[in-house]
Design a protein around this motif. Structure first.
Motif, PDB file in Angstrom:
ATOM      1  N   TYR A 243       2.293 -15.755   0.109  1.00 58.45           N
ATOM      2  CA  TYR A 243       1.616 -14.249   1.313  1.00 58.45           C
ATOM      3  C   TYR A 243       2.545 -14.268   1.889  1.00 58.45           C
ATOM      4  O   TYR A 243       2.073 -15.424   3.153  1.00 58.45           O
TER       5      TYR A 243
ATOM      6  N   ASP B  23      -5.045  -6.713   0.005  1.00 57.25           N
ATOM      7  CA  ASP B  23      -4.193  -7.399   1.427  1.00 57.25           C
ATOM      8  C   ASP B  23      -5.921  -8.524   1.455  1.00 57.25           C
ATOM      9  O   ASP B  23      -4.757  -9.913   2.367  1.00 57.25           O
TER      10      ASP B  23
ATOM     11  N   GLN C  94      -5.653  -1.975   0.058  1.00 56.08           N
ATOM     12  CA  GLN C  94      -6.156  -2.718   0.596  1.00 56.08           C
ATOM     13  C   GLN C  94      -7.617  -3.805   0.707  1.00 56.08           C
ATOM     14  O   GLN C  94      -7.359  -5.068   1.681  1.00 56.08           O
TER      15      GLN C  94
ATOM     16  N   SER D 147       1.978  -3.559   7.788  1.00 57.43           N
ATOM     17  CA  SER D 147       1.042  -4.733   7.486  1.00 57.43           C
ATOM     18  C   SER D 147       1.348  -4.899   5.456  1.00 57.43           C
ATOM     19  O   SER D 147       0.484  -5.688   5.062  1.00 57.43           O
ATOM     20  N   ASP D 148       2.109  -3.754   4.435  1.00 55.60           N
ATOM     21  CA  ASP D 148       2.607  -4.473   3.962  1.00 55.60           C
ATOM     22  C   ASP D 148       3.346  -6.338   3.438  1.00 55.60           C
ATOM     23  O   ASP D 148       3.188  -6.470   4.683  1.00 55.60           O
TER      24      ASP D 148
ATOM     25  N   GLN E 219       2.994 -10.757   5.189  1.00 54.08           N
ATOM     26  CA  GLN E 219       2.520 -10.310   5.571  1.00 54.08           C
ATOM     27  C   GLN E 219       4.099  -9.522   6.697  1.00 54.08           C
ATOM     28  O   GLN E 219       3.904  -8.826   7.644  1.00 54.08           O
TER      29      GLN E 219
ATOM     30  N   LYS F 262       0.967  -0.718  -0.148  1.00 54.47           N
ATOM     31  CA  LYS F 262       0.153  -0.350  -0.267  1.00 54.47           C
ATOM     32  C   LYS F 262       0.576   1.562   0.299  1.00 54.47           C
ATOM     33  O   LYS F 262       0.784   2.454  -0.680  1.00 54.47           O
TER      34      LYS F 262
END
Length: 430
Positions: free
Chosen positions: A96, A80, A77, A155-156, A98, A65
């Motif tokens: 994936y 995600d 978002q 949070s990416d 985070q 983001k």
């Protein structure tokens, strides 16, 4: 390029009819198809080459983001959330994680831009923050880069391009969708002023809706239909290392390199500061639209007049449905690697984090990116061709938002409530 993991066997024959045809088996097209088939809507994905063989399988794997425009952040978002749900939807790990993304800088001007971005997205509650030099050293130890600060969004994350498209394709097939590889779509057929099907190299497929998610090729396909899409090509060269001990799980972008940890234990690395921009006839047609970007990114691209210009000059821009098209003459765009840029990236990274002195290059590849004048995609219905929806122009950062972009395209094509506000992605902004 990177080998794609566990590609499924696609459908051999084209159907006579379906409800939605998706053109392009990349991350956005496959995500659109999975969304549709999960809603009980018959779908057939067509690709001139192979699943995920172009930029969707060649990108850096960042899911970010950070540094997106505020209007583009809601799509990121939503992506995600969809990435986190991917194992349950596909039955596969797409890699994936985070683990966060950090941008570092030695420039006070760049740091001011990071702080301006933080202010602009403050209402969106991304958890992004500016880091001091000591905080950077704590997050990514062992550095000697002399950074004055950084921008970190915990949070990416990241995912594996070599795994994601294959996982999505397997899920589409398992849930009843169809995917036909090596089948180029030449044009659309229409009836009563709207789309009624697609004309492929193997014959016609009747359908109610078409989603064009053809990446670099979308401008040419739309141009043959009389629809204008501004997009120019850039080439990004990438290397991956053999498995090695690295400084952190967080992906890091510096002024002249970036790196991120891979699921196989190696790292994906690129020269973040420079890309190749092969000159094409489209630069003469569209160049003025890109002047604001070029003024702010001097030195970020290196241009060249070579084989690509000649190939594009000789390639058709208009054709009839019975003729062989450019999509059949080039099944997979596989640009040459710029070894010099990869060497620059690795040298700069070794100065910043000496642990990479032990990095051994295991493979290198390049991918061609389609870039719009504002670097945001087009996800919109085509007013002059009812029944056609476009999801393209992701400008090198579409892998991260691909699952959400595909779902938004599926929403627009079928009249469902849009996943996010589609206004930022409309054709009309051009």
């Amino acid at each position: 390029m990177e080998p794609l993991a566990d590609l499924p066997v696609s459908t051999l024959d084209i159907p006579a009819k379906t409800t939605v045809v998706v053109i392009g088996a990349g991350i956005a097209g496959l995500s659109a198809a999975l969304t549709l088939i999960e809603r009980g809507i018959p779908v057939c994905v067509l690709d001139k080459g192979r699943i995920g063989a172009e930029q969707s399988g060649r990108n850096l794997g960042w899911v970010r983001k950070t540094s997106r425009t505020p209007a583009d952040v809601p799509l990121a978002q939503a992506a995600d959330r969809l990435w986190a749900a991917m194992p349950a939807r596909t039955g596969s790990d797409c890699g994936y994680r985070q683990a966060g993304i950090l941008f570092v800088t030695r420039s006070r001007k760049q740091m001011a831009l990071y702080e301006d971005w933080l202010k602009a997205v403050a209402p969106l509650d991304l958890g992004a923050r500016a880091l001091s030099p000591s905080e950077i050293d704590h997050l990514v130890p062992g550095g000697t880069g002399g950074w004055i600060g950084g921008l970190h969004t915990a949070s990416d994350g990241r995912a594996e391009p070599s795994m994601a498209c294959a996982a999505l394709a397997r899920a589409v097939l398992a849930k009843g969708g169809q995917i036909v590889e090596h089948c180029a779509v030449r044009t659309l057929s229409t009836a009563a002023g709207k789309v009624s099907g697609v004309v492929t190299e193997r014959g016609e497929i009747a359908c109610d809706q078409v989603i064009l998610a053809a990446g670099l090729w979308s401008r040419r396909f739309l141009g043959n239909l009389g629809v204008f899409l501004p997009a120019l090509p850039l080439i990004c060269s990438v290397l991956r290392t053999a498995p090695m001990e690295g400084p952190c799980e967080t992906a890091v972008g510096g002024p002249d390199f970036s790196f991120r940890k891979r699921l196989d234990g190696g790292f994906t690395i690129t020269q973040r500061g420079r890309l190749d921009a092969p000159l094409t006839p489209d630069h003469l047609r569209l160049g003025l639209r890109y002047l604001p970007v070029l003024r702010t990114q001097k030195g970020a691209v290196q241009t060249g007049l070579g084989r690509h210009f000649l190939n594009e000059l000789l390639s058709e821009t208009r054709w009839r449905d019975g003729r062989i098209t450019p999509f059949e003459r080039c099944r997979i765009m596989d640009p040459p690697v710029n070894a010099g840029l990869n060497a620059e990236a690795l040298a700069a990274l070794r100065k910043a984090w000496p642990v990479f002195e032990k990095a051994r290059t295991a493979a290198a590849w390049a991918g061609m990116i389609d870039v719009t004048p504002d670097s945001d995609p087009v996800i919109d219905s085509v007013a002059r061709l009812p029944g056609l929806t476009v999801a393209t122009g992701f400008s090198g950062h579409g892998f991260g938002t691909g699952p959400a972009a595909g779902q938004l395209a599926a929403d627009l094509a079928t009249g469902a409530v849009p996943l996010v506000d589609p206004a930022p992605y409309r054709f009309s902004r051009f």
